[in-house]
Design a protein around this motif. Structure first.
Motif, mmCIF file in Angstrom:
data_model
loop_
_atom_site.group_PDB
_atom_site.id
_atom_site.type_symbol
_atom_site.label_atom_id
_atom_site.label_comp_id
_atom_site.label_asym_id
_atom_site.label_seq_id
_atom_site.Cartn_x
_atom_site.Cartn_y
_atom_site.Cartn_z
ATOM 1 N N TRP A 117 0.912 -1.149 0.125
ATOM 2 C CA TRP A 117 0.062 -0.150 0.042
ATOM 3 C C TRP A 117 0.880 1.182 -0.032
ATOM 4 N N PRO A 118 0.637 2.253 -0.474
ATOM 5 C CA PRO A 118 1.498 3.419 -0.764
ATOM 6 C C PRO A 118 1.031 4.374 0.381
ATOM 7 N N LEU A 119 1.949 4.934 0.966
ATOM 8 C CA LEU A 119 2.073 6.040 2.063
ATOM 9 C C LEU A 119 2.652 7.142 1.836
ATOM 10 N N SER A 120 1.981 8.238 2.120
ATOM 11 C CA SER A 120 2.633 9.639 1.486
ATOM 12 C C SER A 120 2.398 10.514 2.931
ATOM 13 N N LEU A 121 3.386 11.185 3.043
ATOM 14 C CA LEU A 121 3.463 12.396 4.294
ATOM 15 C C LEU A 121 3.956 13.768 3.608
ATOM 16 N N THR A 122 3.051 14.707 3.726
ATOM 17 C CA THR A 122 3.448 16.056 3.145
ATOM 18 C C THR A 122 3.600 16.935 4.411
ATOM 19 N N VAL A 123 4.926 17.649 4.410
ATOM 20 C CA VAL A 123 5.152 18.546 5.222
ATOM 21 C C VAL A 123 5.543 19.985 4.732
ATOM 22 N N ASP A 124 4.876 21.057 5.396
ATOM 23 C CA ASP A 124 5.162 22.420 5.018
ATOM 24 C C ASP A 124 6.322 22.993 5.636
ATOM 25 N N VAL A 125 7.166 23.274 4.953
ATOM 26 C CA VAL A 125 8.471 23.746 5.915
ATOM 27 C C VAL A 125 8.781 25.113 5.283
ATOM 28 N N ARG A 126 8.913 26.019 6.366
ATOM 29 C CA ARG A 126 9.216 27.550 6.430
ATOM 30 C C ARG A 126 10.579 27.556 7.129
ATOM 31 N N ASN A 127 11.501 28.342 6.719
ATOM 32 C CA ASN A 127 12.447 28.798 7.181
ATOM 33 C C ASN A 127 12.572 30.018 7.862
ATOM 34 N N THR A 128 11.960 30.130 9.124
ATOM 35 C CA THR A 128 11.862 31.349 9.773
ATOM 36 C C THR A 128 13.072 31.739 10.482
ATOM 37 N N GLY A 129 14.236 30.903 10.669
ATOM 38 C CA GLY A 129 15.517 31.341 11.153
ATOM 39 C C GLY A 129 16.224 32.312 10.394
ATOM 40 N N GLU A 130 17.358 32.491 10.989
ATOM 41 C CA GLU A 130 18.388 33.539 10.356
ATOM 42 C C GLU A 130 19.578 32.909 9.561
ATOM 43 N N THR A 131 19.608 31.448 9.501
ATOM 44 C CA THR A 131 20.544 30.822 8.691
ATOM 45 C C THR A 131 19.824 29.773 7.928
ATOM 46 N N ASP A 132 20.555 29.316 6.930
ATOM 47 C CA ASP A 132 20.076 28.261 6.044
ATOM 48 C C ASP A 132 19.598 26.999 6.946
ATOM 49 N N TYR A 133 18.821 26.248 6.444
ATOM 50 C CA TYR A 133 18.052 25.122 6.989
ATOM 51 C C TYR A 133 17.608 23.958 5.927
ATOM 52 N N GLU A 134 17.917 22.758 6.313
ATOM 53 C CA GLU A 134 17.016 21.690 5.436
ATOM 54 C C GLU A 134 16.365 20.782 6.526
ATOM 55 N N PHE A 135 15.443 20.129 5.743
ATOM 56 C CA PHE A 135 14.553 19.281 6.711
ATOM 57 C C PHE A 135 14.295 18.038 5.678
ATOM 58 N N GLN A 136 14.353 16.696 6.516
ATOM 59 C CA GLN A 136 14.182 15.254 5.728
ATOM 60 C C GLN A 136 13.308 14.713 6.435
ATOM 61 N N LEU A 137 12.675 13.620 5.751
ATOM 62 C CA LEU A 137 11.930 12.595 6.273
ATOM 63 C C LEU A 137 12.517 11.406 5.684
ATOM 64 N N LEU A 138 12.716 10.423 6.712
ATOM 65 C CA LEU A 138 13.541 9.116 6.394
ATOM 66 C C LEU A 138 12.470 7.870 6.369
ATOM 67 N N ALA A 139 13.151 6.932 7.225
ATOM 68 C CA ALA A 139 12.381 5.750 7.069
ATOM 69 C C ALA A 139 11.094 5.859 7.822
ATOM 70 N N VAL A 140 10.182 5.199 7.584
ATOM 71 C CA VAL A 140 8.826 4.947 8.406
ATOM 72 C C VAL A 140 8.903 3.542 9.196
ATOM 73 N N HIS A 141 8.499 3.629 10.439
ATOM 74 C CA HIS A 141 8.163 2.258 11.100
ATOM 75 C C HIS A 141 6.884 2.060 11.374
ATOM 76 N N LEU A 142 6.904 0.649 11.122
ATOM 77 C CA LEU A 142 5.257 0.136 11.248
ATOM 78 C C LEU A 142 4.978 -0.570 12.388
ATOM 79 N N ASP A 143 3.777 -0.808 12.817
ATOM 80 C CA ASP A 143 2.995 -1.078 14.028
ATOM 81 C C ASP A 143 3.565 -2.720 14.414
#
Length: 209
Positions: A117-143
């Protein structure tokens, strides 16, 4: 004529008599030796008793579930573990530890034909800080304890920049996603600060098709 009568109570056995009592004259019928033994016994016994009571108190607090603010009793309501974080659902911040915004915009699990089954997560990222920024999503853990690898990244965002990132996984049919690994990279001063956390997920809705 010789008078052999004696006054009652005047008979003696020829030895000097003394009042009944201790051998050394200690008042109250207690010898000095006995008194010293009692004092020594008290001196040793009282500290041992105090230490014993203290030790029992520690054991009770550790294992016995004492009443009051310092512990819990059987049948009481369990409290949250200090530092525990509620599961993240749509609209929540994924990494509240950072001073940036990473809002979970959507979470969808689709029920399709086949064993995946396909699983998708969407995250809205805003760099509100004063330096560069990067956000990542990696592995997903199941029950069921299994882990499905994956990676999606915003890439490096300049201050004030905004980007939406969507991560997708193909998980075994019928499985429930429980958590996702999230990573934030905060750039500044020639170094990179890394924030990593296993983010517990609220129930992800299952949609057909």
């Amino acid at each position: 004529m010789t008078d052999d009568s004696t006054t009652p109570g005047d008979e003696t056995d020829g030895t000097n008599s003394r009042p009944t009592g201790s051998d050394d004259g200690t008042p109250g019928g207690i010898s000095k030796r006995t008194l010293i033994r009692l004092l020594v016994g008290f001196g040793i016994g009282i500290p041992i008793l105090v230490e014993g009571l203290t030790f029992l108190g520690l054991l009770r607090n550790q294992f016995g579930g004492a009443d009051g603010d310092g512990g819990s009793t059987d049948g009481g309501t369990a409290t949250d573990t200090p530092g525990a974080v509620d599961p993240v659902g749509v609209g929540d911040d994924v990494l509240p530890e950072t001073d940036r915004t990473e809002r979970l915009a959507s979470a969808v699990l689709r029920e399709v034909d086949g064993d995946r089954w396909p699983l998708s997560l969407t995250v809205d990222v805003r760099n509100t800080g004063e330096t560069d920024y990067e956000f990542q999503l990696l592995a997903v853990h199941l029950d069921d304890g299994r882990t499905v690898a994956g990676r999606a990244s915003t890439d490096r965002l300049a201050p004030g920049e905004h980007r939406t990132v969507t991560a997708e996984w193909s998980i075994p049919a019928g499985s429930t996603p429980r958590a996702v690994e999230a990573v934030a990279l905060v750039y500044g001063g020639g170094s990179v600060e890394t924030v990593e956390r296993r983010v517990e997920l609220a129930k992800v809705p299952v949609r057909g098709g």
